[in-house]
Design a protein around this motif. Structure first.
Motif, PDB file in Angstrom:
ATOM      1  N   THR A  69      33.282  16.727 -96.730  1.00 29.12           N
ATOM      2  CA  THR A  69      32.938  16.033 -95.114  1.00 29.12           C
ATOM      3  C   THR A  69      34.212  16.556 -94.196  1.00 29.12           C
ATOM      4  OG1 THR A  69      30.511  15.283 -96.158  1.00 29.12           O
ATOM      5  CG2 THR A  69      32.058  14.642 -93.154  1.00 29.12           C
ATOM      6  N   HIS A  70      35.469  16.107 -95.088  1.00 25.93           N
ATOM      7  CA  HIS A  70      36.311  15.924 -94.013  1.00 25.93           C
ATOM      8  C   HIS A  70      37.247  17.481 -93.148  1.00 25.93           C
ATOM      9  CE1 HIS A  70      37.198  12.288 -95.868  1.00 25.93           C
ATOM     10  NE2 HIS A  70      36.777  11.832 -94.681  1.00 25.93           N
ATOM     11  N   ALA A  71      37.236  18.547 -94.692  1.00 28.02           N
ATOM     12  CA  ALA A  71      37.397  19.554 -94.634  1.00 28.02           C
ATOM     13  C   ALA A  71      36.412  20.442 -93.125  1.00 28.02           C
ATOM     14  CB  ALA A  71      37.410  20.448 -95.792  1.00 28.02           C
ATOM     15  N   VAL A  72      34.809  20.036 -93.344  1.00 22.91           N
ATOM     16  CA  VAL A  72      34.621  21.303 -93.008  1.00 22.91           C
ATOM     17  C   VAL A  72      34.264  20.769 -91.526  1.00 22.91           C
ATOM     18  CG1 VAL A  72      31.899  21.293 -92.316  1.00 22.91           C
ATOM     19  CG2 VAL A  72      32.477  21.760 -95.209  1.00 22.91           C
ATOM     20  N   GLU A  73      33.821  19.202 -90.975  1.00 19.75           N
ATOM     21  CA  GLU A  73      34.390  18.679 -89.644  1.00 19.75           C
ATOM     22  C   GLU A  73      35.633  19.078 -89.130  1.00 19.75           C
ATOM     23  OE1 GLU A  73      31.462  15.361 -88.377  1.00 19.75           O
ATOM     24  OE2 GLU A  73      32.523  14.766 -89.514  1.00 19.75           O
ATOM     25  N   MET A  87      44.575  23.939 -94.133  1.00 14.58           N
ATOM     26  CA  MET A  87      44.090  23.177 -95.137  1.00 14.58           C
ATOM     27  C   MET A  87      42.948  22.916 -95.310  1.00 14.58           C
ATOM     28  SD  MET A  87      46.276  21.470 -96.106  1.00 14.58           S
ATOM     29  CE  MET A  87      48.694  21.893 -95.869  1.00 14.58           C
ATOM     30  N   ALA A  88      42.067  23.299 -94.215  1.00 14.99           N
ATOM     31  CA  ALA A  88      40.769  22.928 -94.328  1.00 14.99           C
ATOM     32  C   ALA A  88      39.813  23.827 -94.982  1.00 14.99           C
ATOM     33  CB  ALA A  88      39.976  22.869 -93.403  1.00 14.99           C
ATOM     34  N   LEU A  89      40.544  24.714 -95.496  1.00 17.01           N
ATOM     35  CA  LEU A  89      40.089  26.691 -95.965  1.00 17.01           C
ATOM     36  C   LEU A  89      40.161  26.318 -96.891  1.00 17.01           C
ATOM     37  CD1 LEU A  89      39.689  29.586 -93.397  1.00 17.01           C
ATOM     38  CD2 LEU A  89      37.836  28.168 -94.605  1.00 17.01           C
ATOM     39  N   ALA A 178      35.439  31.582 -97.882  1.00 15.84           N
ATOM     40  CA  ALA A 178      36.417  30.217 -98.849  1.00 15.84           C
ATOM     41  C   ALA A 178      35.643  29.707-100.078  1.00 15.84           C
ATOM     42  CB  ALA A 178      36.836  29.268 -97.480  1.00 15.84           C
ATOM     43  N   ALA A 179      33.888  29.254 -99.105  1.00 14.46           N
ATOM     44  CA  ALA A 179      33.386  28.634-100.274  1.00 14.46           C
ATOM     45  C   ALA A 179      33.269  29.675-101.566  1.00 14.46           C
ATOM     46  CB  ALA A 179      32.751  27.971 -99.832  1.00 14.46           C
ATOM     47  N   ARG A 180      33.077  30.703-101.427  1.00 16.98           N
ATOM     48  CA  ARG A 180      32.661  31.982-102.308  1.00 16.98           C
ATOM     49  C   ARG A 180      31.462  31.423-102.512  1.00 16.98           C
ATOM     50  NH1 ARG A 180      37.258  29.434-104.481  1.00 16.98           N
ATOM     51  NH2 ARG A 180      39.076  30.909-104.300  1.00 16.98           N
ATOM     52  N   VAL A 181      30.745  31.536-101.691  1.00 16.70           N
ATOM     53  CA  VAL A 181      29.236  32.311-101.936  1.00 16.70           C
ATOM     54  C   VAL A 181      28.799  32.752-100.511  1.00 16.70           C
ATOM     55  CG1 VAL A 181      28.771  29.017-102.148  1.00 16.70           C
ATOM     56  CG2 VAL A 181      28.689  29.955 -99.700  1.00 16.70           C
ATOM     57  N   GLY A 182      29.776  33.697-100.500  1.00 12.76           N
ATOM     58  CA  GLY A 182      29.571  34.306 -98.986  1.00 12.76           C
ATOM     59  C   GLY A 182      30.651  35.540 -99.292  1.00 12.76           C
ATOM     60  N   ARG A 183      30.698  36.949 -99.022  1.00 12.94           N
ATOM     61  CA  ARG A 183      31.698  38.204 -99.267  1.00 12.94           C
ATOM     62  C   ARG A 183      31.801  38.377 -97.793  1.00 12.94           C
ATOM     63  NH1 ARG A 183      28.125  39.783-102.821  1.00 12.94           N
ATOM     64  NH2 ARG A 183      27.775  41.501-101.187  1.00 12.94           N
TER      65      ARG A 183
END
Length: 233
Positions: A69-73, A87-89, A178-183
């Motif tokens: 949540t910290h990273a996404v927000e 840092m967030a990514l 970044a989460a590797r759930v898409g390209r």
């Protein structure tokens, strides 16, 4: 003379070892007070994954989604900087890869170490870029119902992302990559949906409930007012 703070985190969650923020519970007012001051930033932080191997799975899950949540927000907010974005990514990538492992295999030192780093990176990100409505609402749950902070964030994160989605499609798309759930190369709206779906799926995998059992309908107006007050201060 100023007190020097040396921080040794025992969860991969708040990132407090590198942030300007502190939260104090006020039981009389059933509220949580947020304090922000550069003097709260520790002089030094030591990340030791061996201190985290005994963390129960449900606390590993809630604190891990707190870091997410910290990273996404930090990444979708209006105060972001190139530094906080990087840092967030990084944190988001490490959390999606390592949190399920740390949840299933508590003694896995590699996953624990990556989660400790991710939490700290997310702390670096939000201490520059701030957080948003997920935290503003979660703090009210903590104050009124004593809901653990990470759990409150985890319940609220998918809901706030879905609400905010029209304004942050491009940012959600980058988070999906970044989460590797898409390209790279997929349409932003497709990637944004993939990221929101992935957060839902991660919560499910970690046994996070979809709603707050303690929430009383009669409390909603006061909770909403308090959340707006905190968010817009």
């Amino acid at each position: 003379p100023p007190v020097r703070i040396y921080a040794v985190p025992t969860t991969a969650g708040t990132g407090s070892e590198v942030t300007v923020a502190a939260v104090i519970a006020d039981p009389e007012r059933q509220a949580k007070l947020v304090i922000v001051d550069p003097r709260l930033v520790p002089k030094m932080a030591a990340l030791d994954p061996e201190l985290m191997t005994g963390l129960p799975p449900h606390i590993t899950a809630a604190t891990g989604i707190d870091a997410l949540t910290h990273a996404v927000e930090a990444y979708v907010g209006n105060w972001k900087t190139p530094y906080s974005d990087g840092m967030a990514l990084s944190a988001v990538g490490m959390i999606f890869e390592n949190l399920p492992i740390a949840y299933r295999e508590g003694a896995n030192l590699q996953a624990r170490e990556k989660m400790a780093l991710a939490s700290t990176y997310a702390g670096f990100a939000f201490t520059r870029a701030n957080v948003g409505y997920v935290h503003a609402i979660a703090h009210q749950f903590g104050g009124r119902y004593h809901t653990p902070h990470g759990l409150a964030n985890a319940i609220m994160l998918p809901r706030v992302l879905k609400f905010s989605r029209p304004a942050i499609v491009g940012r959600l798309a980058r988070l999906a990559v970044a989460a590797r759930v898409g390209r790279e190369g997929e349409r932003d709206d497709v990637l944004a949906q993939k990221f929101v779906d992935a957060v839902d799926a991660l919560n499910r995998e970690l046994g996070i409930p979809t709603s707050l059992a303690a929430l009383q309908e009669a409390d909603v107006p006061a909770l909403a007012r308090a959340a707006l007050h905190e968010a817009h201060t």
